[in-house]
Design a protein around this motif. Structure first.
Motif, mmCIF file in Angstrom:
data_model
loop_
_atom_site.group_PDB
_atom_site.id
_atom_site.type_symbol
_atom_site.label_atom_id
_atom_site.label_comp_id
_atom_site.label_asym_id
_atom_site.label_seq_id
_atom_site.Cartn_x
_atom_site.Cartn_y
_atom_site.Cartn_z
ATOM 1 N N GLU A 69 0.821 -1.206 0.000
ATOM 2 C CA GLU A 69 0.000 0.000 0.000
ATOM 3 C C GLU A 69 0.856 1.258 0.000
ATOM 4 O O GLU A 69 0.373 2.347 -0.261
ATOM 5 N N GLU A 70 2.122 1.091 0.317
ATOM 6 C CA GLU A 70 3.068 2.204 0.243
ATOM 7 C C GLU A 70 4.438 1.645 -0.106
ATOM 8 O O GLU A 70 4.710 0.467 0.060
ATOM 9 N N GLY A 71 5.288 2.507 -0.614
ATOM 10 C CA GLY A 71 6.656 2.125 -0.927
ATOM 11 C C GLY A 71 6.809 1.423 -2.262
ATOM 12 O O GLY A 71 5.846 1.022 -2.896
ATOM 13 N N VAL A 72 8.067 1.316 -2.676
ATOM 14 C CA VAL A 72 8.440 0.635 -3.913
ATOM 15 C C VAL A 72 9.161 -0.639 -3.509
ATOM 16 O O VAL A 72 10.077 -0.588 -2.689
ATOM 17 N N PRO A 73 8.776 -1.794 -4.061
ATOM 18 C CA PRO A 73 9.463 -3.038 -3.706
ATOM 19 C C PRO A 73 10.971 -2.930 -3.965
ATOM 20 O O PRO A 73 11.404 -2.609 -5.066
ATOM 21 N N GLN A 74 11.762 -3.168 -2.924
ATOM 22 C CA GLN A 74 13.219 -3.070 -3.035
ATOM 23 C C GLN A 74 13.766 -4.229 -3.844
ATOM 24 O O GLN A 74 13.297 -5.346 -3.728
ATOM 25 N N GLY A 75 14.749 -3.955 -4.679
ATOM 26 C CA GLY A 75 15.358 -4.990 -5.499
ATOM 27 C C GLY A 75 14.650 -5.199 -6.818
ATOM 28 O O GLY A 75 15.121 -5.940 -7.666
ATOM 29 N N GLY A 76 13.519 -4.544 -6.993
ATOM 30 C CA GLY A 76 12.774 -4.666 -8.240
ATOM 31 C C GLY A 76 13.333 -3.738 -9.304
ATOM 32 O O GLY A 76 14.137 -2.845 -9.019
ATOM 33 N N PRO A 77 12.885 -3.918 -10.541
ATOM 34 C CA PRO A 77 13.412 -3.100 -11.629
ATOM 35 C C PRO A 77 13.013 -1.627 -11.554
ATOM 36 O O PRO A 77 13.711 -0.780 -12.085
ATOM 37 N N LEU A 78 11.910 -1.315 -10.880
ATOM 38 C CA LEU A 78 11.469 0.079 -10.797
ATOM 39 C C LEU A 78 12.105 0.846 -9.646
ATOM 40 O O LEU A 78 12.074 2.068 -9.636
ATOM 41 N N SER A 79 12.673 0.142 -8.689
ATOM 42 C CA SER A 79 13.212 0.792 -7.501
ATOM 43 C C SER A 79 14.264 1.860 -7.820
ATOM 44 O O SER A 79 14.139 3.002 -7.361
ATOM 45 N N PRO A 80 15.308 1.562 -8.617
ATOM 46 C CA PRO A 80 16.299 2.609 -8.903
ATOM 47 C C PRO A 80 15.718 3.763 -9.726
ATOM 48 O O PRO A 80 16.040 4.922 -9.479
ATOM 49 N N LEU A 81 14.845 3.446 -10.665
ATOM 50 C CA LEU A 81 14.222 4.485 -11.493
ATOM 51 C C LEU A 81 13.382 5.422 -10.636
ATOM 52 O O LEU A 81 13.528 6.644 -10.693
ATOM 53 N N CYS A 82 12.507 4.834 -9.812
ATOM 54 C CA CYS A 82 11.640 5.657 -8.963
ATOM 55 C C CYS A 82 12.455 6.448 -7.940
ATOM 56 O O CYS A 82 12.127 7.594 -7.636
ATOM 57 N N GLY A 83 13.520 5.842 -7.428
ATOM 58 C CA GLY A 83 14.381 6.543 -6.483
ATOM 59 C C GLY A 83 15.006 7.778 -7.103
ATOM 60 O O GLY A 83 15.006 8.857 -6.513
ATOM 61 N N ASN A 84 15.534 7.635 -8.314
ATOM 62 C CA ASN A 84 16.150 8.786 -8.978
ATOM 63 C C ASN A 84 15.127 9.841 -9.350
ATOM 64 O O ASN A 84 15.404 11.042 -9.250
ATOM 65 N N VAL A 85 13.936 9.419 -9.750
ATOM 66 C CA VAL A 85 12.895 10.392 -10.093
ATOM 67 C C VAL A 85 12.490 11.186 -8.858
ATOM 68 O O VAL A 85 12.383 12.409 -8.899
ATOM 69 N N MET A 86 12.281 10.494 -7.746
ATOM 70 C CA MET A 86 11.877 11.189 -6.516
ATOM 71 C C MET A 86 12.988 12.076 -5.979
ATOM 72 O O MET A 86 12.738 13.195 -5.533
ATOM 73 N N LEU A 87 14.229 11.581 -6.001
ATOM 74 C CA LEU A 87 15.331 12.374 -5.461
ATOM 75 C C LEU A 87 15.777 13.473 -6.412
ATOM 76 O O LEU A 87 16.565 14.335 -6.028
ATOM 77 N N ASN A 88 15.255 13.474 -7.624
ATOM 78 C CA ASN A 88 15.498 14.569 -8.540
ATOM 79 C C ASN A 88 14.816 15.851 -8.040
ATOM 80 O O ASN A 88 15.282 16.953 -8.305
ATOM 81 N N GLU A 89 13.741 15.697 -7.275
ATOM 82 C CA GLU A 89 13.030 16.860 -6.733
ATOM 83 C C GLU A 89 13.885 17.653 -5.739
ATOM 84 O O GLU A 89 13.979 18.872 -5.863
ATOM 85 N N PRO A 90 14.542 17.002 -4.750
ATOM 86 C CA PRO A 90 15.452 17.781 -3.893
ATOM 87 C C PRO A 90 16.623 18.366 -4.681
ATOM 88 O O PRO A 90 17.105 19.454 -4.361
ATOM 89 N N ASP A 91 17.079 17.653 -5.733
ATOM 90 C CA ASP A 91 18.146 18.198 -6.580
ATOM 91 C C ASP A 91 17.720 19.530 -7.178
ATOM 92 O O ASP A 91 18.476 20.506 -7.165
ATOM 93 N N LYS A 92 16.507 19.575 -7.718
ATOM 94 C CA LYS A 92 15.993 20.816 -8.316
ATOM 95 C C LYS A 92 15.890 21.923 -7.271
ATOM 96 O O LYS A 92 16.201 23.080 -7.561
ATOM 97 N N GLU A 93 15.453 21.564 -6.066
ATOM 98 C CA GLU A 93 15.322 22.549 -4.996
ATOM 99 C C GLU A 93 16.687 23.098 -4.588
ATOM 100 O O GLU A 93 16.856 24.299 -4.386
ATOM 101 N N LEU A 94 17.693 22.217 -4.490
ATOM 102 C CA LEU A 94 19.044 22.670 -4.150
ATOM 103 C C LEU A 94 19.608 23.569 -5.245
ATOM 104 O O LEU A 94 20.252 24.579 -4.949
ATOM 105 N N GLU A 95 19.378 23.221 -6.507
ATOM 106 C CA GLU A 95 19.812 24.072 -7.625
ATOM 107 C C GLU A 95 19.124 25.425 -7.571
ATOM 108 O O GLU A 95 19.753 26.466 -7.765
#
Length: 163
Positions: A69-95
């Motif tokens: 119901e929450e979270g991205v299954p760890q070790g799955g193919p979407l985990s790294p993609l979703c992680g980078n997409v979500m953490l791209n938001e703090p990157d934009k804020e820092l920039e």
């Protein structure tokens, strides 16, 4: 930012705000926020629908089916993609705020000119990550420290005073 640029930042900056606390960042992420952020980049509704179905599919844990119901299954193919997409938001804020930083996956360093500036930056970026993205920052691993006291991706950085 490559290792050479990182070394140059280490020579020019006194303190860094080391954010190694984003690990497991997606384990408790809200599906709705993840879909919202993904929808800004991915315009094909079929892809968004497929990702949403994947997130809600559940996982096998110790031979038993568990709903996700929450979270991205760890070790799955979407985990790294979703992680980078979500953490791209703090990157934009820092920039947007004019900070120098480097991030690889969920390990980040934010460079500041002084300890006070690093503490202020940390005090501002953590609420952004937690309130805007509904992600949890591991505060035990996220600290303000001098560049000579950290290792980043296996590299240690030292300031040479020329002596």
């Amino acid at each position: 930012m490559g290792i050479e640029s990182l070394q140059e930042e280490c020579r020019r900056r006194v303190c860094i705000c080391g954010g190694h606390g984003f690990g497991e960042v997606l384990r408790h992420s809200k599906h709705s926020k993840l879909i919202e952020v993904l929808s800004r980049t991915i315009k094909d509704g079929r892809v968004i629908s497929l990702i949403h179905k994947y997130l809600n599919a559940g996982v096998l844990q110790n031979g038993f089916f568990e709903k996700t119901e929450e979270g991205v299954p760890q070790g799955g193919p979407l985990s790294p993609l979703c992680g980078n997409v979500m953490l791209n938001e703090p990157d934009k804020e820092l920039e947007r705020r004019g900070h120098r930083f480097v991030r690889y996956a969920d390990d980040a360093l934010i460079f500041c000119k002084s300890r006070k500036s690093a503490e202020r930056t940390l005090a501002n970026i953590i609420p952004f990550i937690e309130r805007e993205l509904f992600l949890k920052v591991n505060r035990a691993k996220t600290t303000v420290t001098h560049v000579s006291k950290i290792k980043y991706l296996g590299y240690a950085f030292y300031r040479n005073t020329g002596k």
